[in-house]
Scaffold this motif. Structure first.
Motif, PDB file in Angstrom:
ATOM      1  N   UNK A 146      38.020  38.261  39.335  1.00 13.79           N
ATOM      2  CA  UNK A 146      36.650  38.735  39.169  1.00 13.79           C
ATOM      3  C   UNK A 146      35.893  38.695  40.493  1.00 13.79           C
ATOM      4  N   UNK A 147      36.066  37.630  41.248  1.00 18.94           N
ATOM      5  CA  UNK A 147      35.395  37.515  42.548  1.00 18.94           C
ATOM      6  C   UNK A 147      35.801  38.657  43.466  1.00 18.94           C
ATOM      7  N   UNK A 148      37.090  38.994  43.466  1.00 17.46           N
ATOM      8  CA  UNK A 148      37.560  40.098  44.301  1.00 17.46           C
ATOM      9  C   UNK A 148      36.980  41.422  43.822  1.00 17.46           C
ATOM     10  N   UNK A 149      36.976  41.614  42.521  1.00 17.05           N
ATOM     11  CA  UNK A 149      36.466  42.876  41.957  1.00 17.05           C
ATOM     12  C   UNK A 149      34.989  43.068  42.280  1.00 17.05           C
ATOM     13  N   UNK A 150      34.223  41.979  42.294  1.00 14.95           N
ATOM     14  CA  UNK A 150      32.789  42.079  42.529  1.00 14.95           C
ATOM     15  C   UNK A 150      32.407  41.878  43.996  1.00 14.95           C
ATOM     16  N   UNK A 151      33.403  41.819  44.880  1.00 19.70           N
ATOM     17  CA  UNK A 151      33.142  41.731  46.304  1.00 19.70           C
ATOM     18  C   UNK A 151      32.606  40.394  46.768  1.00 19.70           C
ATOM     19  N   UNK A 152      32.981  39.334  46.061  1.00 14.59           N
ATOM     20  CA  UNK A 152      32.440  38.005  46.365  1.00 14.59           C
ATOM     21  C   UNK A 152      33.301  37.187  47.329  1.00 14.59           C
ATOM     22  N   UNK A 153      34.498  37.663  47.646  1.00 15.59           N
ATOM     23  CA  UNK A 153      35.402  36.854  48.459  1.00 15.59           C
ATOM     24  C   UNK A 153      34.878  36.605  49.862  1.00 15.59           C
ATOM     25  N   UNK A 154      34.005  37.478  50.338  1.00 19.28           N
ATOM     26  CA  UNK A 154      33.415  37.291  51.665  1.00 19.28           C
ATOM     27  C   UNK A 154      32.006  36.713  51.594  1.00 19.28           C
ATOM     28  N   UNK A 155      31.571  36.374  50.390  1.00 14.80           N
ATOM     29  CA  UNK A 155      30.244  35.777  50.213  1.00 14.80           C
ATOM     30  C   UNK A 155      30.245  34.375  50.827  1.00 14.80           C
ATOM     31  N   UNK A 156      29.168  34.015  51.479  1.00 11.60           N
ATOM     32  CA  UNK A 156      29.073  32.697  52.108  1.00 11.60           C
ATOM     33  C   UNK A 156      29.198  31.574  51.082  1.00 11.60           C
ATOM     34  N   UNK A 157      28.840  31.857  49.839  1.00 13.01           N
ATOM     35  CA  UNK A 157      28.895  30.832  48.795  1.00 13.01           C
ATOM     36  C   UNK A 157      30.286  30.702  48.174  1.00 13.01           C
ATOM     37  N   UNK A 158      31.212  31.608  48.527  1.00 14.66           N
ATOM     38  CA  UNK A 158      32.545  31.571  47.923  1.00 14.66           C
ATOM     39  C   UNK A 158      33.424  30.565  48.657  1.00 14.66           C
ATOM     40  N   UNK A 159      34.031  29.676  47.895  1.00 19.40           N
ATOM     41  CA  UNK A 159      34.936  28.671  48.452  1.00 19.40           C
ATOM     42  C   UNK A 159      36.121  28.560  47.499  1.00 19.40           C
ATOM     43  N   UNK A 160      37.297  29.010  47.931  1.00 18.31           N
ATOM     44  CA  UNK A 160      38.451  29.069  47.032  1.00 18.31           C
ATOM     45  C   UNK A 160      38.869  27.676  46.560  1.00 18.31           C
ATOM     46  N   UNK A 161      38.798  26.691  47.440  1.00 14.52           N
ATOM     47  CA  UNK A 161      39.204  25.337  47.060  1.00 14.52           C
ATOM     48  C   UNK A 161      38.257  24.760  46.011  1.00 14.52           C
ATOM     49  N   UNK A 162      36.965  24.993  46.173  1.00  8.91           N
ATOM     50  CA  UNK A 162      36.012  24.511  45.178  1.00  8.91           C
ATOM     51  C   UNK A 162      36.147  25.273  43.866  1.00  8.91           C
ATOM     52  N   UNK A 163      36.429  26.574  43.956  1.00 15.84           N
ATOM     53  CA  UNK A 163      36.658  27.348  42.736  1.00 15.84           C
ATOM     54  C   UNK A 163      37.875  26.812  41.990  1.00 15.84           C
ATOM     55  N   UNK A 164      38.909  26.482  42.722  1.00 20.47           N
ATOM     56  CA  UNK A 164      40.107  25.909  42.106  1.00 20.47           C
ATOM     57  C   UNK A 164      39.769  24.596  41.415  1.00 20.47           C
ATOM     58  N   UNK A 165      39.010  23.746  42.091  1.00 18.73           N
ATOM     59  CA  UNK A 165      38.644  22.452  41.501  1.00 18.73           C
ATOM     60  C   UNK A 165      37.805  22.644  40.241  1.00 18.73           C
ATOM     61  N   UNK A 166      36.801  23.511  40.312  1.00 22.75           N
ATOM     62  CA  UNK A 166      35.902  23.693  39.167  1.00 22.75           C
ATOM     63  C   UNK A 166      36.612  24.308  37.973  1.00 22.75           C
TER      64      UNK A 166
END
Length: 210
Positions: A42-62
């Motif tokens: 979803x993050x990729x589809x909505x163009x969020x992967x380059x958002x400053x608030x995007x953190x893959x490690x934190x997303x994995x944890x949450x």
């Protein structure tokens, strides 16, 4: 994004996976990992992967820890979302995660069953809730291209029933774990009254099955 089934690596990610696999049922653990993949898609589809608030490690944890309150570490002293958020925060602190990031993960987990609130509490809370929702069949089109590979690697195994079983068992332990109108309290009351919950009945229409 080139989709891959590779998970984040490193001490924190390994601790997250180990904790979930050792304390949750396999259906719930698989649901948690699928939630990560769906949230990332979803993050990729909505163009969020380059958002400053995007953190893959934190997303994995949450996402992977979002149902920690249904596992063996949970005592049923509070609603499972909050108890799971507290347990996740303890794990993150042991790995020296900055307190501001701990708080973001705590909020994402605590609010993942709160529609209309989680979506307005930042990108991490939004993606966590939506990733959970996709695994329950909401916005299924987001994941259609990759869901077969994800489900092959992490099968459902009657996830909905197993998750409701775990939530209800802990909700029955204390009044604080089953407040009126909160998800765990309502699931507990539905099970007691009808023997089955609306969440389980709705699973029949999920495109992925139960």
């Amino acid at each position: 994004m080139d989709f891959t089934l590779e998970l984040p690596t490193g001490p924190l990610a390994e601790a997250v996976l180990t904790t979930v696999r050792e304390t949750e049922t396999l259906p719930v653990a698989n649901h948690s990992v699928r939630t990560f993949f769906f949230a990332e898609i979803l993050a990729a589809r909505e163009g969020c992967l380059t958002d400053a608030a995007y953190d893959r490690e934190l997303l994995f944890a949450a996402t992977v820890l979002h149902d920690l309150g249904t596992g063996t570490l949970a005592k049923g002293a509070a609603r499972f979302e909050v108890e799971g958020a507290d347990l996740a925060a303890e794990l993150l602190r042991r790995h020296q995660v900055p307190e501001a990031d701990v708080d973001r993960v705590w909020e994402a987990i605590a609010l993942h069953t709160s529609p209309g609130i989680a979506e307005r509490r930042g990108l991490l809370s939004y993606l966590t809730r939506e990733g959970v929702g996709i695994d329950f069949g909401r916005r299924a089109d987001v994941a259609e291209e990759h869901q077969a590979a994800i489900h092959h690697a992490y099968p459902r195994l009657t996830m909905v029933r197993s998750l409701v079983d775990a939530i209800v068992e802990r909700a029955a332990r204390s009044d604080a774990a089953a407040p009126r109108y909160a998800l765990p309290g309502e699931l507990l009351r539905e099970r007691a009254a009808d023997g089955v919950t609306g969440l389980e009945l709705a699973a029949a229409s999920c495109p992925w099955g139960e």
